[in-house]
Structures are given as structure tokens and as C-alpha cells.
Design a protein around this motif. Structure first.
Motif, PDB file in Angstrom:
ATOM      1  N   GLU A   7       0.832  -1.213   0.000  1.00 47.08           N
ATOM      2  CA  GLU A   7       0.000   0.000   0.000  1.00 47.08           C
ATOM      3  C   GLU A   7       0.864   1.261   0.000  1.00 47.08           C
ATOM      4  OE1 GLU A   7      -0.595  -2.576   1.914  1.00 47.08           O
ATOM      5  OE2 GLU A   7      -2.627  -3.220   1.383  1.00 47.08           O
ATOM      6  N   GLU A  11       0.582   4.133  -2.669  1.00 48.07           N
ATOM      7  CA  GLU A  11       0.261   5.521  -2.320  1.00 48.07           C
ATOM      8  C   GLU A  11       1.273   6.486  -2.937  1.00 48.07           C
ATOM      9  OE1 GLU A  11      -2.289   7.093  -0.672  1.00 48.07           O
ATOM     10  OE2 GLU A  11      -3.275   5.144  -0.833  1.00 48.07           O
ATOM     11  N   LYS A  14       0.381   6.775  -6.508  1.00 46.56           N
ATOM     12  CA  LYS A  14      -0.878   7.491  -6.669  1.00 46.56           C
ATOM     13  C   LYS A  14      -0.678   8.991  -6.494  1.00 46.56           C
ATOM     14  CE  LYS A  14      -4.895   6.423  -4.288  1.00 46.56           C
ATOM     15  NZ  LYS A  14      -5.584   5.455  -3.435  1.00 46.56           N
TER      16      LYS A  14
END
Lengths: 116, 191
Positions: A7, A11, A14
Motif C-alpha cells: 500500500e 500511495e 498514486k
């Protein structure tokens, strides 16, 4: 088994992919497939964006007024392409985001230097 | 094995209710991409389709971005307006008090649930518009009730106060859930 969570990496991607998309469009207009390929190649595979994610992401930038799109019929025939180009608003956003990015990366680099 | 048309049809179905012009544009862009992708990977259609991913998930991203089109928002508002008419107790008036009141209350309940659904699904603005239509529907219902009873006193001052409060409440109910959804959504890493 890696220690860090996927994750965290996701992130990071992103948070920076929109900046990369705007940057790719800074010089000339491009179509989706071309953007996808350039992003993948230039980032050495780090931004291996899912294709089903890229197209909505481009439209999100369009809704924000950062890019504009239009259809272009290829001269040699074949299927039309939807080209995206950066707007004046998008250029300002890109400049601002670049400034933040440069400060962050310079700052992080100095901090991280001690850990290598 | 899925064809390009089959895949795009599934995406289009997932976008039902969105502005038709936007739907067409999205499908055309994805079609252009698929042709490009197949040409680049040596004709492997399955790989190209797999690259785009689950059609329902792709459609959902567009729906999140664009929401319902004007035609559907108008439809929602129209339904809220019609429901609004039946939420007025005097419509079911006459001497029977308990049952008509119950019936209008049932419609009111349906109206409230519907408005909340519209607000969450189509956004707080669509919800507010639907709430306004519900409001107008209630005024119309009161008008119809008054006309049917030929000038007989339709409601007491107290009743009118309640009527207006509930009507205004519909606006709030149409607006609030969508607004709450927006406020509570985790802020994305958007430029």
C-alpha cells in the motif's frame, strides 16, 4: 516476504502519477496509448499503470480543467484517436506541483543521505 | 474469449444512467485503445482486454467521475415530485382520519428513503433538486386536496405549519446525505 506494505508503494505512485501525466503533456498533445507507453518506458516500469485506470485518470484531469481533449482522424485511415493537451490552468498547476515536488525530493534526498 | 464489442458493451452497461454522449465518447476511446493495444502486442486480443481489466470496475471509475446524466437526474426529480403529491394527508381526506393518514405517512417514508438514495447515488445537488420537486409535489397535493373539497377548510394553522416543516425537511433530506458522503469521503491524492 518484504517488510514494507504494498500500500505504501501504491500511495507513492498514486500521489505522483497526476504530476507525471501533466508533465508528459507539457510539450505536446498525446493520446492515451502513447501516454501509457511513455510513462512506462520513462519510469523504467515503475509507473506500470493499469490501462483501465489511465483513461479515467486523464478524464479526471480534464474535469479539473487541467487538460483538454479532441478526436483526431489518422491521415492514413484507421481508427480515430483521442488526444489530450495541457491547458493554461494545467500549466500553472504543473508549475506549482513541480515546485512542491522539487522541494520534497531535495529535502528527502538530504535527509536520506545519512542512511545509505 | 471475448470480443472487443462484447467487452465494450459490458463497460457501457456499467455506465447506464450516465450522459449518453459521455458514454459514447468513453466507449469510442476504449475501442481506439484496444485496437492500438492489439496492434502493438502482435494481435493478442485477450491480452489487450485483460490490460483494461474488469469492465464493471472500469465503468465504475467513470461513473464515480461523471455521475448520472441530466435525463436520469430529471427522472429522479419527477419521481420525487409524484411521490410528494401522495404524501399529503388531505388528499386522502374526508372523515376517515386514521387510514388516510397512515397511507400518506407510508408515501412520506418512501419519499424520504428515495431522496436519501438519490442524494447518495446521484449527488447532493441532484438530491436537492429532487427534494425541491417533492416540495412542489406536496404543494400540488395540497392544492388538489383543497380543490376537491371545494373550499372547505383544508387544514388548521397548526396543520399548515407541520405541512410546511415536512416539506422543507424534504429539501434537507435531499441535500444532506450526498453532502455527508462528500465530506466524509477520504480525500484522494488529487492535484
Amino acid at each position: 516476504m518484504p517488510e514494507i506494505s504494498p500500500e505504501w508503494t501504491a500511495e507513492l505512485k498514486k500521489g505522483s502519477v497526476q504530476l507525471c501525466l501533466l508533465a508528459l503533456l507539457a510539450r505536446e498533445q498525446k493520446y492515451g496509448f502513447q501516454i501509457l507507453k511513455e510513462l512506462r518506458d520513462l519510469s523504467d516500469g515503475f509507473f506500470d499503470l493499469k490501462e483501465g485506470t489511465l483513461y479515467p485518470a486523464l478524464r479526471r484531469l480534464e474535469e479539473r480543467g487541467f487538460v483538454q481533449s479532441h478526436w483526431v482522424e489518422p491521415e492514413a485511415g484507421g481508427i480515430p484517436r483521442k488526444y489530450y493537451r495541457i491547458t493554461e490552468k494545467g500549466k500553472r498547476a504543473l508549475a506549482e506541483a513541480l515546485e512542491v515536488w522539487d522541494r520534497m525530493s531535495a529535502g528527502t534526498r538530504r535527509v536520506l543521505e545519512g542512511a545509505r | 474469449m471475448m470480443s472487443i464489442d462484447g467487452y465494450l458493451e459490458q463497460v457501457r452497461r456499467g455506465m447506464a444512467g450516465m450522459d449518453p454522449a459521455v458514454q459514447r465518447d468513453v466507449v469510442q476511446e476504449l475501442r481506439s485503445h484496444l485496437h492500438e493495444s492489439v496492434a502493438a502486442n502482435g494481435g493478442k486480443l485477450n491480452a489487450a482486454i485483460a490490460g483494461l481489466g474488469d469492465p464493471a470496475a472500469v465503468a465504475r471509475r467513470y461513473r464515480d467521475l461523471y455521475g448520472y446524466g441530466p435525463a436520469y437526474r430529471l427522472l429522479f426529480a419527477a419521481v420525487a415530485g409524484v411521490l410528494g403529491v401522495f404524501t399529503v394527508p388531505v388528499l386522502f381526506g374526508g372523515e376517515e382520519v386514521i387510514f388516510p393518514l397512515f397511507l400518506s405517512a407510508a408515501f412520506l417514508f418512501v419519499e424520504i428513503v428515495f431522496l436519501m438514495w438519490v442524494s447518495v447515488q446521484a449527488g447532493n445537488r441532484a438530491g436537492l433538486v429532487a427534494g425541491a420537486f417533492g416540495f412542489v409535489g406536496r404543494i400540488a397535493g395540497l392544492g388538489i386536496g383543497a380543490a376537491a373539497q371545494r373550499g372547505a377548510s383544508v387544514a388548521t394553522a397548526e396543520g399548515l405549519g407541520l405541512f410546511l416543516s415536512v416539506s422543507l425537511l424534504l429539501l434537507l433530506i435531499g441535500w444532506l446525505p450526498g453532502q455527508a458522503k462528500r465530506a466524509w469521503r477520504k480525500p484522494g491524492a488529487e492535484l
